[in-house]
Write a protein that holds these residues in place. Structure first.
Motif, PDB file in Angstrom:
ATOM      1  N   VAL A 229       0.835  -1.203   0.000  1.00 39.28           N
ATOM      2  CA  VAL A 229       0.000   0.000   0.000  1.00 39.28           C
ATOM      3  C   VAL A 229       0.868   1.251   0.000  1.00 39.28           C
ATOM      4  O   VAL A 229       0.613   2.211  -0.740  1.00 39.28           O
ATOM      5  CB  VAL A 229      -0.949   0.004   1.214  1.00 39.28           C
ATOM      6  CG1 VAL A 229      -1.702   1.333   1.314  1.00 39.28           C
ATOM      7  CG2 VAL A 229      -1.938  -1.150   1.124  1.00 39.28           C
ATOM      8  N   PHE A 230       1.918   1.226   0.829  1.00 37.54           N
ATOM      9  CA  PHE A 230       2.812   2.392   0.883  1.00 37.54           C
ATOM     10  C   PHE A 230       3.472   2.630  -0.468  1.00 37.54           C
ATOM     11  O   PHE A 230       3.554   3.762  -0.939  1.00 37.54           O
ATOM     12  CB  PHE A 230       3.881   2.186   1.954  1.00 37.54           C
ATOM     13  CG  PHE A 230       4.871   3.327   2.044  1.00 37.54           C
ATOM     14  CD1 PHE A 230       4.559   4.463   2.760  1.00 37.54           C
ATOM     15  CD2 PHE A 230       6.111   3.262   1.400  1.00 37.54           C
ATOM     16  CE1 PHE A 230       5.455   5.528   2.843  1.00 37.54           C
ATOM     17  CE2 PHE A 230       6.999   4.308   1.475  1.00 37.54           C
ATOM     18  CZ  PHE A 230       6.665   5.442   2.203  1.00 37.54           C
ATOM     19  N   ALA A 231       3.948   1.564  -1.098  1.00 28.53           N
ATOM     20  CA  ALA A 231       4.629   1.713  -2.385  1.00 28.53           C
ATOM     21  C   ALA A 231       3.691   2.290  -3.443  1.00 28.53           C
ATOM     22  O   ALA A 231       4.057   3.221  -4.174  1.00 28.53           O
ATOM     23  CB  ALA A 231       5.185   0.360  -2.847  1.00 28.53           C
ATOM     24  N   MET A 232       2.487   1.774  -3.538  1.00 27.84           N
ATOM     25  CA  MET A 232       1.553   2.230  -4.575  1.00 27.84           C
ATOM     26  C   MET A 232       1.104   3.669  -4.337  1.00 27.84           C
ATOM     27  O   MET A 232       1.016   4.467  -5.269  1.00 27.84           O
ATOM     28  CB  MET A 232       0.336   1.298  -4.623  1.00 27.84           C
ATOM     29  CG  MET A 232       0.644  -0.135  -5.047  1.00 27.84           C
ATOM     30  SD  MET A 232       1.395  -0.249  -6.700  1.00 27.84           S
ATOM     31  CE  MET A 232       3.118  -0.539  -6.286  1.00 27.84           C
ATOM     32  N   THR A 233       0.806   4.002  -3.082  1.00 23.92           N
ATOM     33  CA  THR A 233       0.371   5.379  -2.802  1.00 23.92           C
ATOM     34  C   THR A 233       1.517   6.366  -2.945  1.00 23.92           C
ATOM     35  O   THR A 233       1.312   7.513  -3.356  1.00 23.92           O
ATOM     36  CB  THR A 233      -0.236   5.487  -1.392  1.00 23.92           C
ATOM     37  OG1 THR A 233       0.704   5.008  -0.414  1.00 23.92           O
ATOM     38  CG2 THR A 233      -1.518   4.686  -1.293  1.00 23.92           C
ATOM     39  N   THR A 234       2.729   5.926  -2.650  1.00 30.57           N
ATOM     40  CA  THR A 234       3.888   6.805  -2.803  1.00 30.57           C
ATOM     41  C   THR A 234       4.177   7.073  -4.273  1.00 30.57           C
ATOM     42  O   THR A 234       4.533   8.193  -4.655  1.00 30.57           O
ATOM     43  CB  THR A 234       5.128   6.193  -2.122  1.00 30.57           C
ATOM     44  OG1 THR A 234       4.854   6.012  -0.735  1.00 30.57           O
ATOM     45  CG2 THR A 234       6.338   7.103  -2.279  1.00 30.57           C
ATOM     46  N   ILE A 235       4.023   6.062  -5.113  1.00 33.65           N
ATOM     47  CA  ILE A 235       4.224   6.251  -6.551  1.00 33.65           C
ATOM     48  C   ILE A 235       3.272   7.319  -7.079  1.00 33.65           C
ATOM     49  O   ILE A 235       3.680   8.241  -7.794  1.00 33.65           O
ATOM     50  CB  ILE A 235       4.016   4.921  -7.301  1.00 33.65           C
ATOM     51  CG1 ILE A 235       5.186   3.973  -7.026  1.00 33.65           C
ATOM     52  CG2 ILE A 235       3.887   5.158  -8.806  1.00 33.65           C
ATOM     53  CD1 ILE A 235       4.974   2.572  -7.561  1.00 33.65           C
ATOM     54  N   ALA A 236       1.990   7.202  -6.727  1.00 31.61           N
ATOM     55  CA  ALA A 236       1.003   8.179  -7.198  1.00 31.61           C
ATOM     56  C   ALA A 236       1.283   9.560  -6.629  1.00 31.61           C
ATOM     57  O   ALA A 236       1.239  10.568  -7.348  1.00 31.61           O
ATOM     58  CB  ALA A 236      -0.406   7.714  -6.810  1.00 31.61           C
ATOM     59  N   PHE A 237       1.599   9.625  -5.351  1.00 31.77           N
ATOM     60  CA  PHE A 237       1.802  10.902  -4.662  1.00 31.77           C
ATOM     61  C   PHE A 237       3.032  11.639  -5.171  1.00 31.77           C
ATOM     62  O   PHE A 237       2.967  12.794  -5.608  1.00 31.77           O
ATOM     63  CB  PHE A 237       1.907  10.626  -3.160  1.00 31.77           C
ATOM     64  CG  PHE A 237       2.418  11.766  -2.339  1.00 31.77           C
ATOM     65  CD1 PHE A 237       1.699  12.940  -2.237  1.00 31.77           C
ATOM     66  CD2 PHE A 237       3.627  11.657  -1.659  1.00 31.77           C
ATOM     67  CE1 PHE A 237       2.174  14.005  -1.470  1.00 31.77           C
ATOM     68  CE2 PHE A 237       4.108  12.696  -0.894  1.00 31.77           C
ATOM     69  CZ  PHE A 237       3.380  13.879  -0.796  1.00 31.77           C
ATOM     70  N   GLN A 238       4.177  10.960  -5.163  1.00 27.84           N
ATOM     71  CA  GLN A 238       5.422  11.652  -5.496  1.00 27.84           C
ATOM     72  C   GLN A 238       5.567  11.933  -6.986  1.00 27.84           C
ATOM     73  O   GLN A 238       6.288  12.857  -7.373  1.00 27.84           O
ATOM     74  CB  GLN A 238       6.625  10.871  -4.960  1.00 27.84           C
ATOM     75  CG  GLN A 238       6.659  10.851  -3.439  1.00 27.84           C
ATOM     76  CD  GLN A 238       7.988  10.387  -2.864  1.00 27.84           C
ATOM     77  OE1 GLN A 238       8.165  10.387  -1.655  1.00 27.84           O
ATOM     78  NE2 GLN A 238       8.920   9.992  -3.683  1.00 27.84           N
ATOM     79  N   SER A 239       4.889  11.171  -7.829  1.00 34.36           N
ATOM     80  CA  SER A 239       4.963  11.449  -9.263  1.00 34.36           C
ATOM     81  C   SER A 239       4.340  12.797  -9.595  1.00 34.36           C
ATOM     82  O   SER A 239       4.793  13.487 -10.510  1.00 34.36           O
ATOM     83  CB  SER A 239       4.277  10.334 -10.052  1.00 34.36           C
ATOM     84  OG  SER A 239       2.897  10.284  -9.768  1.00 34.36           O
ATOM     85  N   VAL A 240       3.309  13.176  -8.856  1.00 28.55           N
ATOM     86  CA  VAL A 240       2.667  14.480  -9.083  1.00 28.55           C
ATOM     87  C   VAL A 240       3.543  15.607  -8.537  1.00 28.55           C
ATOM     88  O   VAL A 240       3.673  16.667  -9.151  1.00 28.55           O
ATOM     89  CB  VAL A 240       1.275  14.508  -8.427  1.00 28.55           C
ATOM     90  CG1 VAL A 240       0.644  15.886  -8.575  1.00 28.55           C
ATOM     91  CG2 VAL A 240       0.374  13.450  -9.049  1.00 28.55           C
ATOM     92  N   VAL A 241       4.169  15.365  -7.398  1.00 31.24           N
ATOM     93  CA  VAL A 241       5.008  16.393  -6.776  1.00 31.24           C
ATOM     94  C   VAL A 241       6.282  16.633  -7.580  1.00 31.24           C
ATOM     95  O   VAL A 241       6.856  17.730  -7.541  1.00 31.24           O
ATOM     96  CB  VAL A 241       5.360  15.986  -5.332  1.00 31.24           C
ATOM     97  CG1 VAL A 241       6.180  17.074  -4.636  1.00 31.24           C
ATOM     98  CG2 VAL A 241       4.098  15.705  -4.542  1.00 31.24           C
ATOM     99  N   PHE A 242       6.705  15.636  -8.324  1.00 30.82           N
ATOM    100  CA  PHE A 242       7.967  15.681  -9.055  1.00 30.82           C
ATOM    101  C   PHE A 242       8.102  16.946  -9.900  1.00 30.82           C
ATOM    102  O   PHE A 242       9.104  17.649  -9.841  1.00 30.82           O
ATOM    103  CB  PHE A 242       8.048  14.436  -9.951  1.00 30.82           C
ATOM    104  CG  PHE A 242       9.380  14.186 -10.576  1.00 30.82           C
ATOM    105  CD1 PHE A 242      10.328  13.459  -9.902  1.00 30.82           C
ATOM    106  CD2 PHE A 242       9.677  14.653 -11.839  1.00 30.82           C
ATOM    107  CE1 PHE A 242      11.565  13.194 -10.481  1.00 30.82           C
ATOM    108  CE2 PHE A 242      10.896  14.402 -12.428  1.00 30.82           C
ATOM    109  CZ  PHE A 242      11.848  13.673 -11.748  1.00 30.82           C
TER     110      PHE A 242
END
Length: 477
Positions: A229-242
């Motif tokens: 769950v952490f990995a999937m939500t982090t991918i979505a979250f940090q890709s936008v912040v990038f």
């Protein structure tokens, strides 16, 4: 030999920085902060990957795998790859917003789009709070590199040397230094990562001896439950912040939207270095179990596998990557301090005050590193969580017509407070990245409030014919 190699490469980088600023010493603040908005696509590419693939790639990525297994590698790779896809569409719009408002910092864009000095100040403070840990992140990596080479350097000496070189980069030519030095950095960084990865495979007797089921436990190669769950939500979250968080520093200097878009096309190729980093990390799990500081795994592995002269090349690439991003971060902070926080700084003196602010930031980040060093990926998560709080404002600027200025301010403040509380208390949400929770609070405040109490109509930047708004307004609506 090792010291000589590192010293020669660092001296060459300083010479390159000086060369990059030739004939531009008399340039104004625009030249200093955004290179006169003249960078071609190839230079934007090197500036972007120079900041993206920082010392965290060489030091932080292997340390995360060493300490936590596959889940950290998955989200690290996943968010960068997804970010490139999003950046192809979002990054040109970010550049368009800066161009339309003649902006050199992200707070410039926010303040001018909404005509609000208050929003400009809140955005500045939010980004400053976020970028100080990012500077600390680079110092931690540099301390690991220099401190694990067998050199007689204390932590104070490590951060002092890094801070001085970063300051020299910025003081001689502003943003052009990180841009041109990134070319040199990429050569040594790629060479260093490949050398360690190949050496690990040769020493182990093949990739199966490093990452095969007989040498690694299932916990180190698989993930499930909260880790997944952490990995999937982090991918979505940090890709936008990038791009909507960090993007201003390497998007604003481009000469056109086309240059920005062209630069994003080739960036995924750089990810070919990650298999070598994964091999180095898993070799470290096998050859150096129980390290007291997981941040050291890459350099400990390199030191155990390579002769001194090759180790010098690895160390030079790692040191350059950290100093380069440290310098770019310091420049971004200096620009916000002199343009957005400090009142009534004349255009003629902004460059001088930016350099002073750069020095102040480097000192602060160095002190924090010495008194509060931690696992690098923990610091990275904190930076992204805080920097994410400008994302709703960017979405409103790019795509929304009737978002209230007061809603953007309230959302940003609530998001920062939520980020800090979640970081300090370490509250768990079933594995969901806490940054995504804080961002959700911010988004709800911005768009929920504006849904029920719409603000003054404004043409979004994504609209090709959007007019320029008034610079400031005393009314936030």
């Amino acid at each position: 030999m090792l010291i000589a190699t590192v010293a020669v490469v660092m001296a060459a980088s300083i010479a390159l920085a000086v060369w990059a600023g030739r004939g531009r010493r008399g340039g104004g603040i625009s030249e200093f902060l955004v290179g006169g908005r003249s960078f071609p696509a190839w230079l934007v590419y090197f500036l972007a990957v120079g900041e993206v693939y920082s010392i965290g790639t060489m030091i932080g990525f292997p340390s995360g795998i060493y300490a936590h297994g596959a889940s950290y590698g998955i989200w690290f790779l996943g968010y960068i790859l997804l970010a490139y896809s999003l950046g192809y569409f979002l990054a040109p719009l970010v550049w368009r917003a800066a161009k339309r408002h003649d902006a050199m910092t992200v707070p410039d864009v926010f303040g001018r789009h909404y005509g609000s000095r208050s929003l400009e100040l809140v955005t500045s403070v939010t980004m400053l709070i976020a970028l100080v840990p990012w500077g600390q992140y680079q110092f931690i990596g540099l301390q690991v590199v220099l401190g694990n080479l067998g050199l007689r350097l204390s932590p104070v000496h490590c951060v002092l040397l890094a801070g001085i070189i970063a300051f020299v980069y910025i003081s001689v030519s502003g943003v052009r230094s990180p841009a041109f030095v990134s070319v040199l950095k990429d050569i040594f960084m790629l060479l260093g990562v490949v050398l360690v990865g190949v050496a690990a495979v040769l020493a182990a007797g093949g990739t199966a001896k490093i990452s095969g089921p007989e040498v690694l436990t299932s916990a180190q190669t698989t993930m499930g439950g909260q880790g997944l769950v952490f990995a999937m939500t982090t991918i979505a979250f940090q890709s936008v912040v990038f791009y909507l968080g960090f993007g201003g520093s390497y998007v604003f200097p481009a000469r056109s939207e086309r240059a920005v878009k062209s630069s994003t096309v080739w960036m995924p190729l750089y990810m070919l270095i990650y298999p070598f980093l994964v091999l180095a990390a898993y070799y470290g799990v096998r050859a150096h179990p129980g390290l007291a500081n997981p941040n050291t795994v890459f350099m400990v592995t390199a030191r155990g596998l390579l002769p001194e002269w090759l180790l010098g090349l690895v160390a030079a690439g790692a040191a350059l990557s950290g100093v380069l991003v440290l310098a770019a971060t310091a420049l971004s902070i200096g620009g916000m301090v002199c343009r957005n926080l400090a009142p009534n700084v004349s255009p003629g003196t902004q460059r001088r005050w930016t350099v002073i602010a750069v020095a102040g930031f480097l000192v602060l980040a160095a002190v924090l590193t010495l008194v509060a060093s931690t696992l690098m990926l923990t610091v990275l998560n904190l930076t992204y969580t805080l920097l994410a709080q400008v994302v709703p404002g960017w979405l409103a600027i790019l795509f929304a017509r009737r978002v209230r200025t007061s809603a953007v301010i309230a959302g940003m403040v609530l998001g920062v407070l939520a980020s800090i509380v979640l970081y300090v208390t370490d509250v768990s949400f079933g594995g969901v990245n806490p940054g995504l929770v804080a961002l959700g609070v911010n988004l709800l405040a911005v768009f929920g409030w504006s849904r029920f109490a719409p603000g003054t109509p404004r043409e979004p930047v994504a609209s090709a014919d959007a007019p320029r708004p008034a610079r400031y307004s005393s009314v936030a609506n």
